[in-house]
Scaffold this active site. Structure first.
Site, PDB file in Angstrom:
ATOM      1  N   GLU A  91       0.673  -1.183  -0.151  1.00  0.00           N
ATOM      2  CA  GLU A  91      -0.021   0.074  -0.096  1.00  0.00           C
ATOM      3  C   GLU A  91       0.867   1.145  -0.079  1.00  0.00           C
ATOM      4  O   GLU A  91       0.883   1.931   0.993  1.00  0.00           O
ATOM      5  CB  GLU A  91      -0.930   0.087   1.167  1.00  0.00           C
ATOM      6  CG  GLU A  91      -1.796  -1.182   1.558  1.00  0.00           C
ATOM      7  CD  GLU A  91      -2.441  -1.253   2.819  1.00  0.00           C
ATOM      8  OE1 GLU A  91      -2.097  -0.183   3.613  1.00  0.00           O
ATOM      9  OE2 GLU A  91      -3.161  -2.244   2.907  1.00  0.00           O
ATOM     10  N   PRO A  92       1.858   1.547  -1.097  1.00  0.00           N
ATOM     11  CA  PRO A  92       2.488   2.640  -0.960  1.00  0.00           C
ATOM     12  C   PRO A  92       1.681   4.024  -1.522  1.00  0.00           C
ATOM     13  O   PRO A  92       0.961   3.816  -2.261  1.00  0.00           O
ATOM     14  CB  PRO A  92       3.740   2.378  -1.908  1.00  0.00           C
ATOM     15  CG  PRO A  92       2.963   1.444  -3.150  1.00  0.00           C
ATOM     16  CD  PRO A  92       1.974   0.763  -2.168  1.00  0.00           C
ATOM     17  N   GLY A  93       2.170   5.036  -0.717  1.00  0.00           N
ATOM     18  CA  GLY A  93       1.417   6.068  -1.177  1.00  0.00           C
ATOM     19  C   GLY A  93       2.493   7.177  -1.480  1.00  0.00           C
ATOM     20  O   GLY A  93       2.715   7.714  -2.590  1.00  0.00           O
ATOM     21  N   TYR A  96       4.841  17.880  11.421  1.00  0.00           N
ATOM     22  CA  TYR A  96       5.803  17.018  11.625  1.00  0.00           C
ATOM     23  C   TYR A  96       7.239  17.572  11.733  1.00  0.00           C
ATOM     24  O   TYR A  96       8.305  16.710  11.636  1.00  0.00           O
ATOM     25  CB  TYR A  96       5.849  15.806  10.808  1.00  0.00           C
ATOM     26  CG  TYR A  96       4.459  15.499  10.347  1.00  0.00           C
ATOM     27  CD1 TYR A  96       3.674  14.819  10.873  1.00  0.00           C
ATOM     28  CD2 TYR A  96       3.754  15.598   9.073  1.00  0.00           C
ATOM     29  CE1 TYR A  96       2.402  14.105  10.756  1.00  0.00           C
ATOM     30  CE2 TYR A  96       2.711  15.008   8.569  1.00  0.00           C
ATOM     31  CZ  TYR A  96       1.872  14.322   9.588  1.00  0.00           C
ATOM     32  OH  TYR A  96       0.592  13.934   9.259  1.00  0.00           O
ATOM     33  N   CYS A 141      -1.587  33.129  10.456  1.00  0.00           N
ATOM     34  CA  CYS A 141      -1.111  33.932  11.687  1.00  0.00           C
ATOM     35  C   CYS A 141      -0.987  33.025  12.994  1.00  0.00           C
ATOM     36  O   CYS A 141      -1.604  32.768  13.833  1.00  0.00           O
ATOM     37  CB  CYS A 141      -2.535  34.664  12.480  1.00  0.00           C
ATOM     38  SG  CYS A 141      -3.185  35.842  11.001  1.00  0.00           S
TER      39      CYS A 141
HETATM   40  N1  LLP Z   1      -1.557   1.847   4.443  1.00  0.00           N
HETATM   41  C1  LLP Z   1      -1.882   2.289   5.523  1.00  0.00           C
HETATM   42  C2  LLP Z   1      -2.753   1.666   6.355  1.00  0.00           C
HETATM   43  C3  LLP Z   1      -1.481   3.635   6.150  1.00  0.00           C
HETATM   44  O1  LLP Z   1      -2.139   4.051   7.348  1.00  0.00           O
HETATM   45  C4  LLP Z   1      -0.830   4.591   5.224  1.00  0.00           C
HETATM   46  C5  LLP Z   1      -0.237   5.826   5.765  1.00  0.00           C
HETATM   47  C6  LLP Z   1      -0.272   4.009   4.190  1.00  0.00           C
HETATM   48  C7  LLP Z   1      -0.700   2.674   3.747  1.00  0.00           C
HETATM   49  C8  LLP Z   1       0.585   4.593   3.140  1.00  0.00           C
HETATM   50  O2  LLP Z   1       1.694   5.058   3.768  1.00  0.00           O
HETATM   51  P1  LLP Z   1       2.946   5.638   2.872  1.00  0.00           P
HETATM   52  O3  LLP Z   1       3.358   4.711   1.687  1.00  0.00           O
HETATM   53  O4  LLP Z   1       2.332   6.885   1.942  1.00  0.00           O
HETATM   54  O5  LLP Z   1       3.995   5.985   3.912  1.00  0.00           O
HETATM   55  N2  LLP Z   1       0.751  12.839   6.853  1.00  0.00           N
HETATM   56  C9  LLP Z   1       1.813  11.987   7.117  1.00  0.00           C
HETATM   57  C10 LLP Z   1       1.968  10.419   6.496  1.00  0.00           C
HETATM   58  C11 LLP Z   1       0.500   9.766   7.356  1.00  0.00           C
HETATM   59  C12 LLP Z   1       0.399   8.188   6.685  1.00  0.00           C
HETATM   60  C13 LLP Z   1      -0.779   7.652   7.397  1.00  0.00           C
HETATM   61  N3  LLP Z   1      -0.617   6.048   6.933  1.00  0.00           N
HETATM   62  C14 LLP Z   1       2.984  12.692   6.401  1.00  0.00           C
HETATM   63  O6  LLP Z   1       2.623  13.684   5.663  1.00  0.00           O
HETATM   64  O7  LLP Z   1       4.111  12.401   6.636  1.00  0.00           O
END
Ligand code: LLP
Length: 425
Positions: free
Chosen positions: A279-281, A322, A350
């Site tokens: 599940e990469p984002g 963060y 602000c």
């Molecule tokens: N799968 C699950 C269950 C998750 O909770 C997440 C991210 C992902 C996949 C995707 O993770 P990634 O591959 O993008 O690292 N807003 C924060 C990141 C929060 C991530 C939450 N969960 C930031 O800007 O760093």
């Protein structure tokens, strides 16, 4: 400048996304504006596809990183599955034409109506996170005469060595069921008529930049697979979550290569004859986007110089929440003789937390100069708000020499009109 991610470069002294000038976009639609490279997204996706090519797999893009319909469509076209964490995200995927069988539904607090929608429109699997959630999902499925495909998310108590606010795999985190209780939870779930066990799910955290935590967590999943199979469960899918990090500080940081990440997956779970999901984002869209902004003022404080830019914490929240680092580069290429100076880069909101960089060495900027925040494609626009009644930032997708606005900037009037003043006021 050597710090630009692939598909962003200076051409004739001007920053380009693929073959489109960032200056032209800034002039056409104004700043702040997000600009994404479709080639960069495709390249990251392809790196993971090829790394996992030796095994049955589905890359379920974590939509929370960037859920614009155009980005979803692009990834769908590349063969992606999707990871949704709310009914809203699920609906976005469906609206982009994604079949339900390619959507996994994650998240610690799914509601009955979200479960119902997904069961009715089609779902690949629910990643469930607690006993009460399993029991509610069972009830909803039974009421629909359906069986819900389920992977139970286990919490392995592994330290992902990332920022504490995005670490999810430790026992003090709210996510998953304790791995030590997994056997009994699986055996209870298997007795429920509305539940069909398909696999195991895990996600240890986000922006993970060393391979050891992944290796540890994946091997725990492999061990658990053997145990659960011996107990009689049909474990045919392993969802290994997301979390693959990127190097935000492009001069100083390193991260895991997609090759090493995929090799670790193959080594850890490749022998189990399971379909692998990841599940990469961030890895897919993070470096594929920039946030364009304009310097409003160069302001001298008593002990430092501030660059006040027209982007703010509501547009790109990561530094405020963060203390995240994003590279900042001028849209006009800094010549070798351009002066450099240390500045704080701040937005107009602000709050003191509306600070993008402190004491950062940057080429000298003047008022009116366009700047770009790099690696802003993930968790940028998707986390944006209208705080201070600042309109959501528009988004532009580039492909080769063409570009399109994929979300327009709402007018302030549209924002105001969302409020309802009761007749009695
Ligand atoms: N799968 C699950 C269950 C998750 O909770 C997440 C991210 C992902 C996949 C995707 O993770 P990634 O591959 O993008 O690292 N807003 C924060 C990141 C929060 C991530 C939450 N969960 C930031 O800007 O760093």
């Amino acid at each position: 400048m050597d710090i630009l991610p692939n598909h962003f470069e200076y051409e004739n002294g001007i920053l380009h996304a693929e073959r489109v000038s960032a200056l032209r976009i800034a002039e056409d639609i104004g700043t702040p504006a997000y600009v994404y490279s479709s080639a960069a997204i495709a390249e990251r996706f392809a790196a993971l596809q090829s790394g996992l090519s030796g095994i049955d797999h589905l890359i379920c893009y974590a939509m929370k990183a960037n859920s614009n319909q155009a980005i979803l469509k692009l990834l769908k076209g590349l063969g992606a599955g999707f990871d949704a964490v709310s009914g809203g995200e699920y609906s976005r995927a469906i609206a982009a034409g994604v079949p339900g069988e390619k959507i996994v539904f994650s998240g610690v607090g799914k509601s009955a109506s979200e479960m119902k929608t997904a069961l009715e429109c089609g779902i690949r699997q629910f990643n469930v996170e607690s006993e009460p959630e399993i029991s509610l999902l069972n009830e909803v499925a039974v009421s629909l005469g359906a069986k819900a495909p389920v992977a139970i998310r286990v919490n392995p108590n592994v330290d992902a060595e990332t920022h504490e606010k995005i670490s999810t795999g430790k026992s003090e985190n709210k996510f998953g069921v304790p791995i030590a209780r997994a056997r009994s939870i699986y055996s209870e779930a298997a007795k429920l008529p509305g539940i069909e066990i398909t696999g195991i799910d895990i996600h240890i955290g986000s922006q993970v930049r060393s391979i050891a935590p992944f290796r540890k967590a994946f091997s725990m999943v492999a061990d658990l697979t053997a145990v659960l199979r011996a107990d009689g469960h049909a474990i045919s899918r392993l969802d290994l979550g997301g979390g693959l990090g990127i190097a935000y500080n492009r001069r100083g940081e390193t991260s895991i290569s997609p090759e090493d990440y995929c090799r670790t997956i193959l080594e850890s779970v490749g022998h189990l004859d399971c379909e692998i999901e990841i599940e990469p984002g961030r890895f897919i869209v993070g470096d594929a986007g920039i946030l364009l902004s304009t310097v409003l003022y160069v302001k001298d404080g008593s002990d430092r110089r501030f660059l006040v830019v027209d982007a703010a914490m509501n547009d790109l929240m990561r530094p405020a929440i963060y203390d995240a680092y994003h590279e900042i580069v001028p849209v006009f290429e800094p010549g070798s003789r351009r002066d450099w100076e240390r500045v704080d880069v701040v937005g107009p909101v602000c709050e003191t937390s509306d600070t993008f960089a402190r004491h950062r060495l940057l080429p000298k900027f003047s008022e009116g100069d366009a700047v770009a925040f790099l690696s802003a494609g993930a968790y940028g626009s998707s986390m944006a708000s209208e705080y201070n009644t600042r309109a959501l930032v528009p988004e532009v997708l580039v492909k080769g020499g063409t570009h399109a606005v994929i979300r327009k900037r709402p007018s302030i009037q549209e924002i105001i009109e969302r409020d309802i003043v009761p007749a009695w006021l």
